[in-house]
Design an enzyme around this catalytic site. Structure first.
Site, PDB file in Angstrom:
ATOM      1  NE  ARG A   2      59.959  25.134  30.498  1.00  0.00           N
ATOM      2  CZ  ARG A   2      61.227  24.866  30.911  1.00  0.00           C
ATOM      3  NH1 ARG A   2      62.179  25.778  30.833  1.00  0.00           N
ATOM      4  NH2 ARG A   2      61.524  23.682  31.373  1.00  0.00           N
ATOM      5  CB  VAL A   3      57.481  21.483  24.986  1.00  0.00           C
ATOM      6  CG1 VAL A   3      57.483  22.411  23.789  1.00  0.00           C
ATOM      7  CG2 VAL A   3      58.906  21.098  25.368  1.00  0.00           C
ATOM      8  CG  ASP A   4      58.922  21.597  30.728  1.00  0.00           C
ATOM      9  OD1 ASP A   4      58.259  22.642  30.642  1.00  0.00           O
ATOM     10  OD2 ASP A   4      60.097  21.566  31.136  1.00  0.00           O
ATOM     11  CG  ASP A   5      53.648  18.694  32.755  1.00  0.00           C
ATOM     12  OD1 ASP A   5      52.904  19.125  31.855  1.00  0.00           O
ATOM     13  OD2 ASP A   5      53.823  17.486  32.977  1.00  0.00           O
TER      14      ASP A   5
END
Ligand code: WTA
Length: 665
Positions: free
Chosen positions: A531-534
């Site tokens: 994942r590149v998000d939170d």
């Protein structure tokens, strides 16, 4: 180390639906060139009360926010029913006596067999009861049950009536369950007395009671009917729970279902009518209800089941996922039943009573197709090869993995030790939102590289974008996006279409944004980087950092919290929380505070969100505008403080030193 390419074994290639890379490439090109031809041909095997419109109306969409609202539709004009296609169709074709479920309970020796006809009868009884309680097309039903045949049966009963079900994993806490119930205001909650998971007893009905109490008191949301299955194998008796039943609201399943007729007319629904919603965590806010359609989802789940597991009628299939997750929806309930498969339905955990359970069950039923998560593979790998090798496993042909990136060591162990180097591994990348496999090998066609999800499934057109949002051509790395709709994609976020557009379509106009990073190699193979998000992926389960932070600040001693992922050898990622306490408390505080904070998170979300580390933080690294610099926290959490990078933009660079001093305290 150079990547070894593994060719599919000859016995897997022989007789496979897709038996060469060239054939895959042909079919893939065809699926992109002529979606109606490809998906229409696949959909012919199902029953349609009314056939879909051909031509322009078959599939419509707008994928570009610049051009207006996002919408996607497939099989327009068609009318069908997923339950009918899972059950009635097979019974009508003379397969009523074929087993659909071999249920294996938590304890060895607990087992049962269900045939397609038996399941159909039971589903009709449940549906008739639901109907008698006013449940009909478009109504919501929440399901909070363990892995017993009654769970998929309840999902199918809803589908039969056109009711929209939402399964909540029976490991989520009362507060989480309350949030999901409140979001959908169901006419009925279906649950179970209790379940035994490994050595632990969990009283599910009690958790439902707590959830409904929260809703009664705080939100004035009242659920009119709670249907409770008395699960005898859980070891918790009906008598122990009976007194707590709420009069006028709670009824025992066994008291009302058995007397219902075993026939129930199907409610035909439109291709685009919703089938279910499933709550999942995102980077911000509360979990969102991912809404899936009827016809597109049905065809996507069935086609991937057929091709990715190279399913044939003699196969015995086993997916260890729980129906509380999307994997259990698409690859326990729907894909296999749609294709008429025989499968194991497993209530237990892979390490109970010992780490050989999976292979013992594989031998018992001659399982040919096995599907699990990297976290389970790593757990079993750590327990030692002897638990595997003492079982034969000679029936296995294809081994699947899903939920998080699989590290090459675990891939090799799965292939060599479990599969005797004589199987194909399918590393399937997909998401709750995508409904079905997106990037995956086909077992008889795709040469495998350990750790790579390989190539896109039919109809899926991925791309990689760089920081500026331009497509990377050839080998390279960046954000993974999808360029055009596929039939099983989510249609909306329940009650909040704007959030759907914002989350998935506002970052890069004209693309579906997956939230994952990926690399494409010189062979066009995709390697998912995570994942590149939170969102943190703990044991293959998605946990939003914001959810954990909000649980922590719910504690009266916590002033602020920042949560980041750290690598974990078994779970893939673990939760690492930085906590700032209320003014006036000295650091480190009493040990009891840490325990209370952990308990707070378990209460608000569930045990799957338990933080591994609480790191005391008198201050958090923030920019001058007050934004927490998570990049810095991640480096501290993973003990890479030598790589903090530029910290000159921090409002107070001194906080880093204090954080390092408090590490491990
Ligand atoms: C991750 C599970 C690498 C990914 C079906 C995705 C994977 C998220 C893989 C979705 C895989 C899933 N390789 N990463 N084979 N499969 N993921 O919604 O980060 O629970 O975005 O769906 O899991 O998780 P979800």
């Amino acid at each position: 180390m150079a990547t070894t390419v593994h060719q599919p074994p000859e016995h897997v290639v022989k007789g496979a639906h897709v038996d060469s890379l060239a054939k895959y490439q042909d079919m893939y090109a065809q699926s992109l060139k002529d979606p109606e031809g490809f998906w229409g041909a696949f959909a012919e095997q199902f029953h349609w009360n009314k056939k879909w419109d051909s031509g322009e109306n078959f599939h419509k969409y707008n994928f570009d926010l610049n051009k207006g609202s996002i919408n996607v539709s497939w099989f327009n004009g068609g009318e069908t029913n997923v339950c009918y296609n899972c059950l009635d169709r097979h019974v009508k074709e003379g397969n009523g006596d074929r087993p659909c479920f071999f249920w294996e309970g938590n304890d060895v020796g607990q087992e049962s067999v269900t045939t397609f006809k038996q399941l159909l009868d039971q589903v009709c009884q449940i549906a008739n009861y639901m109907k008698s309680q006013g449940v009909g097309k478009g109504d919501d039903v929440t399901i909070y049950m363990p892995m017993i045949p009654e769970l998929p049966a309840t999902m199918l009963a809803c589908a039969r009536l056109g009711a929209v079900f939402s399964v909540v994993f029976a490991g989520f806490s009362a507060e989480s369950l309350a949030g999901r119930i409140s979001d959908s205001s169901p006419k009925m909650v279906v649950t179970c007395s209790a379940v035994k998971r490994g050595p632990k007893h969990i009283e599910l009905k009690k958790i439902v009671d707590e959830a409904l109490e929260i809703l009664d008191n705080e939100e004035q949301v009242h659920v009119p009917r709670v249907l409770v299955y008395d699960h005898k194998a859980s070891g918790v008796s009906r008598d122990a729970i009976h007194a707590s039943l709420v009069e006028g609201r709670d009824v025992w399943w066994q008291d009302v279902i058995g007397d219902q007729p075993t026939e129930c007319e199907v409610t035909w629904v439109g291709a685009e009518d919703p089938l279910f919603k499933l709550y999942t965590s995102g980077s911000t806010g509360k979990p969102k209800g991912v809404v899936h359609s009827t016809a597109g989802y049905m065809c996507g789940a069935a086609a991937t089941f057929k091709y990715v597991f190279d399913y044939k009628p003699d196969d015995v299939y086993w997916c260890t996922a729980d129906c509380g997750w999307i994997t259990g929806h698409s690859y326990v309930t729907f894909g296999p039943l749609l294709m008429g498969a025989k499968q194991i339905l497993f209530e237990g955990v892979p390490t109970y009573p010992d780490a050989g359970r999976c292979w013992e069950v594989c031998d018992k039923y001659n399982v040919t197709l096995f599907y699990t998560a990297p976290t389970a593979i790593r757990t079993l790998m750590a327990c030692g090869d002897q638990h595997v090798t003492k079982h034969k496993r000679t029936s296995l042909r294809i081994l699947g993995t899903v939920g998080e990136p699989i590290n090459p060591e675990a891939w090799r162990w799965y292939h060599e030790v479990v599969g005797n180097s004589n199987v194909s591994i399918v590393d399937t990348w997909w998401q709750t939102e995508t409904g079905a496999h997106m990037i995956t090998p086909l077992p008889g066609a795709t040469p495998m590289k350990p750790g790579s999800a390989t190539l896109p499934f039919f109809g899926v057109e991925p791309a990689i974008l760089d920081d500026k949002g331009s497509e990377v051509q050839g080998p390279g790395q960046g954000y993974l996006v999808i360029k055009r709709p596929w039939p099983s994609m989510m249609r909306s976020v329940a009650g909040d279409h704007a959030r759907f557009e914002q989350t998935y379509f506002s970052h890069y106009k004209g693309y579906y944004f997956t939230g994952d990073g990926a690399r494409r190699d010189e062979d066009g193979y995709y390697w998912i980087l995570g994942r590149v998000d939170d969102v943190i992926n703990v044991s293959g389960h998605r946990i939003g950092t914001a959810e954990v932070e909000s649980a922590l600040v719910g504690h009266h001693l916590c002033a602020e919290a920042a949560v980041v992922p750290v690598d974990h050898p078994i779970k893939g990622q673990a939760i690492y929380a930085f906590v700032t306490l209320m003014n006036g408390i000295d650091y480190p505080p009493d040990e009891s505070v840490r325990k209370e904070l952990v308990a707070q998170v378990r209460k608000a979300i569930g045990p799957i969100a338990t933080p591994d580390v609480i790191h005391w933080a008198p201050g958090l690294p923030k920019t001058r505008s007050g934004k927490i610099m998570r990049r810095v926290l991640r480096k501290i959490a993973s003990r890479e403080e030598d790589q903090l990078g530029d910290t000159s933009t921090l409002a107070d660079p001194g906080v880093v030193k204090v954080l390092l001093e408090l590490r491990g305290k």
